[in-house]
Design a protein around this motif. Sequence first.
Motif, PDB file in Angstrom:
ATOM      1  N   UNK A  36      -5.933  -5.514  14.445  1.00  0.00           N
ATOM      2  CA  UNK A  36      -6.755  -4.554  13.705  1.00  0.00           C
ATOM      3  C   UNK A  36      -7.513  -3.636  14.664  1.00  0.00           C
ATOM      4  N   UNK A  37      -8.051  -4.203  15.745  1.00  0.00           N
ATOM      5  CA  UNK A  37      -8.773  -3.387  16.724  1.00  0.00           C
ATOM      6  C   UNK A  37      -7.848  -2.378  17.398  1.00  0.00           C
ATOM      7  N   UNK A  38      -6.641  -2.814  17.743  1.00  0.00           N
ATOM      8  CA  UNK A  38      -5.688  -1.897  18.376  1.00  0.00           C
ATOM      9  C   UNK A  38      -5.375  -0.724  17.447  1.00  0.00           C
ATOM     10  N   UNK A  39      -5.175  -1.023  16.165  1.00  0.00           N
ATOM     11  CA  UNK A  39      -4.881   0.039  15.195  1.00  0.00           C
ATOM     12  C   UNK A  39      -6.064   0.991  15.049  1.00  0.00           C
ATOM     13  N   UNK A  40      -7.274   0.436  15.037  1.00  0.00           N
ATOM     14  CA  UNK A  40      -8.464   1.271  14.864  1.00  0.00           C
ATOM     15  C   UNK A  40      -8.706   2.141  16.091  1.00  0.00           C
ATOM     16  N   UNK A  41      -8.574   1.572  17.283  1.00  0.00           N
ATOM     17  CA  UNK A  41      -8.759   2.367  18.500  1.00  0.00           C
ATOM     18  C   UNK A  41      -7.728   3.480  18.586  1.00  0.00           C
ATOM     19  N   UNK A  42      -6.495   3.197  18.194  1.00  0.00           N
ATOM     20  CA  UNK A  42      -5.456   4.217  18.210  1.00  0.00           C
ATOM     21  C   UNK A  42      -5.796   5.349  17.246  1.00  0.00           C
ATOM     22  N   UNK A  43      -6.314   5.002  16.083  1.00  0.00           N
ATOM     23  CA  UNK A  43      -6.666   6.029  15.093  1.00  0.00           C
ATOM     24  C   UNK A  43      -7.856   6.870  15.559  1.00  0.00           C
ATOM     25  N   UNK A  44      -8.854   6.207  16.113  1.00  0.00           N
ATOM     26  CA  UNK A  44     -10.069   6.919  16.533  1.00  0.00           C
ATOM     27  C   UNK A  44      -9.877   7.682  17.840  1.00  0.00           C
ATOM     28  N   UNK A  45      -8.926   7.220  18.669  1.00  0.00           N
ATOM     29  CA  UNK A  45      -8.723   7.870  19.965  1.00  0.00           C
ATOM     30  C   UNK A  45      -9.827   7.564  20.958  1.00  0.00           C
ATOM     31  N   UNK A  46     -10.453   6.410  20.815  1.00  0.00           N
ATOM     32  CA  UNK A  46     -11.554   6.049  21.706  1.00  0.00           C
ATOM     33  C   UNK A  46     -11.718   4.536  21.695  1.00  0.00           C
ATOM     34  N   UNK A  47     -12.314   3.972  22.768  1.00  0.00           N
ATOM     35  CA  UNK A  47     -12.616   2.537  22.764  1.00  0.00           C
ATOM     36  C   UNK A  47     -13.701   2.219  21.749  1.00  0.00           C
ATOM     37  N   UNK A  48     -13.745   0.970  21.334  1.00  0.00           N
ATOM     38  CA  UNK A  48     -14.757   0.538  20.368  1.00  0.00           C
ATOM     39  C   UNK A  48     -16.027   0.039  21.043  1.00  0.00           C
ATOM     40  N   UNK A  49     -15.997  -0.080  22.355  1.00  0.00           N
ATOM     41  CA  UNK A  49     -17.185  -0.472  23.122  1.00  0.00           C
ATOM     42  C   UNK A  49     -17.388   0.536  24.247  1.00  0.00           C
ATOM     43  N   UNK A  50     -18.620   0.652  24.760  1.00  0.00           N
ATOM     44  CA  UNK A  50     -18.860   1.607  25.841  1.00  0.00           C
ATOM     45  C   UNK A  50     -17.951   1.351  27.038  1.00  0.00           C
ATOM     46  N   UNK A  51     -17.509   2.427  27.669  1.00  0.00           N
ATOM     47  CA  UNK A  51     -16.634   2.337  28.839  1.00  0.00           C
ATOM     48  C   UNK A  51     -17.242   3.163  29.967  1.00  0.00           C
ATOM     49  N   UNK A  52     -16.778   2.908  31.186  1.00  0.00           N
ATOM     50  CA  UNK A  52     -17.274   3.652  32.348  1.00  0.00           C
ATOM     51  C   UNK A  52     -16.399   4.876  32.574  1.00  0.00           C
ATOM     52  N   UNK A  53     -17.043   6.018  32.747  1.00  0.00           N
ATOM     53  CA  UNK A  53     -16.339   7.277  32.963  1.00  0.00           C
ATOM     54  C   UNK A  53     -16.883   7.958  34.216  1.00  0.00           C
ATOM     55  N   UNK A  54     -16.025   8.759  34.848  1.00  0.00           N
ATOM     56  CA  UNK A  54     -16.438   9.600  35.970  1.00  0.00           C
ATOM     57  C   UNK A  54     -15.995  11.020  35.662  1.00  0.00           C
ATOM     58  N   UNK A  55     -16.937  11.960  35.675  1.00  0.00           N
ATOM     59  CA  UNK A  55     -16.618  13.364  35.409  1.00  0.00           C
ATOM     60  C   UNK A  55     -16.996  14.206  36.618  1.00  0.00           C
ATOM     61  N   UNK A  56     -16.096  15.120  36.958  1.00  0.00           N
ATOM     62  CA  UNK A  56     -16.315  16.016  38.083  1.00  0.00           C
ATOM     63  C   UNK A  56     -16.803  17.368  37.585  1.00  0.00           C
ATOM     64  N   UNK A  57     -17.543  18.064  38.425  1.00  0.00           N
ATOM     65  CA  UNK A  57     -17.980  19.417  38.087  1.00  0.00           C
ATOM     66  C   UNK A  57     -18.938  19.486  36.922  1.00  0.00           C
TER      67      UNK A  57
END
Length: 202
Positions: A36-57
């Motif tokens: 169910x979580x895999x299906x929901x994450x695929x639909x939302x296009x995002x993780x269901x819990x906070x994740x670490x990101x790095x953005x440049x510029x």
Amino acid sequence: MTDLIVTPDDVAVRLGYPTPLSDAVRQRVETAIVDAQDALESHLGRPLTPAEYTELGVHPDSSGSGWVLKHTPVRLVLSATLDPNPGPASLRESSYTVKYLGGIDARTDPDTAPLRLWLRATACAHPLLSDAPARQRRVASASVEGQSVTYDTGTDAPALLAPPALATVDRWRVRGRRAYQAPVRPAPPGLMVPGIPGTGGL
């Protein structure tokens, strides 16, 4: 193992499984939740819990007290490093490489309760859990020595076992995941007017 947003006990109690759960039942319930979580994450296009990101510029926001970042809500800024800018001083614009934790927290955030409801209900309807007591038809009558059984066909399943439509969680869907293109309608013969958009004219 995937971090579960809802616990096996959350699902099992709704399905009428006796507790404590046996290892075999717990494993099936966990698999149903992961699916169910895999299906929901695929639909939302995002993780269901906070994740670490790095953005440049990255540039500071207009107030100068924060950052313009893509993955909201921002939970914690881990670091911000000034980007090198070898251009002329008159053209330099300060930008940063920002590392941060961002995204929704479907496990604990009260605002994401509809996501947990969808996960529980969808896991409850998983084929692996079809033997759950709450999903069985009730016996209306049985003949002597159990030679025949009649089921109560008028008994409805509990409402919670019906998974809500995915559209109920679209509030958390990443923008831009749906693409719309207007249909191309050829102009009927004789209606090609030069210079008028949409008529086939040039």
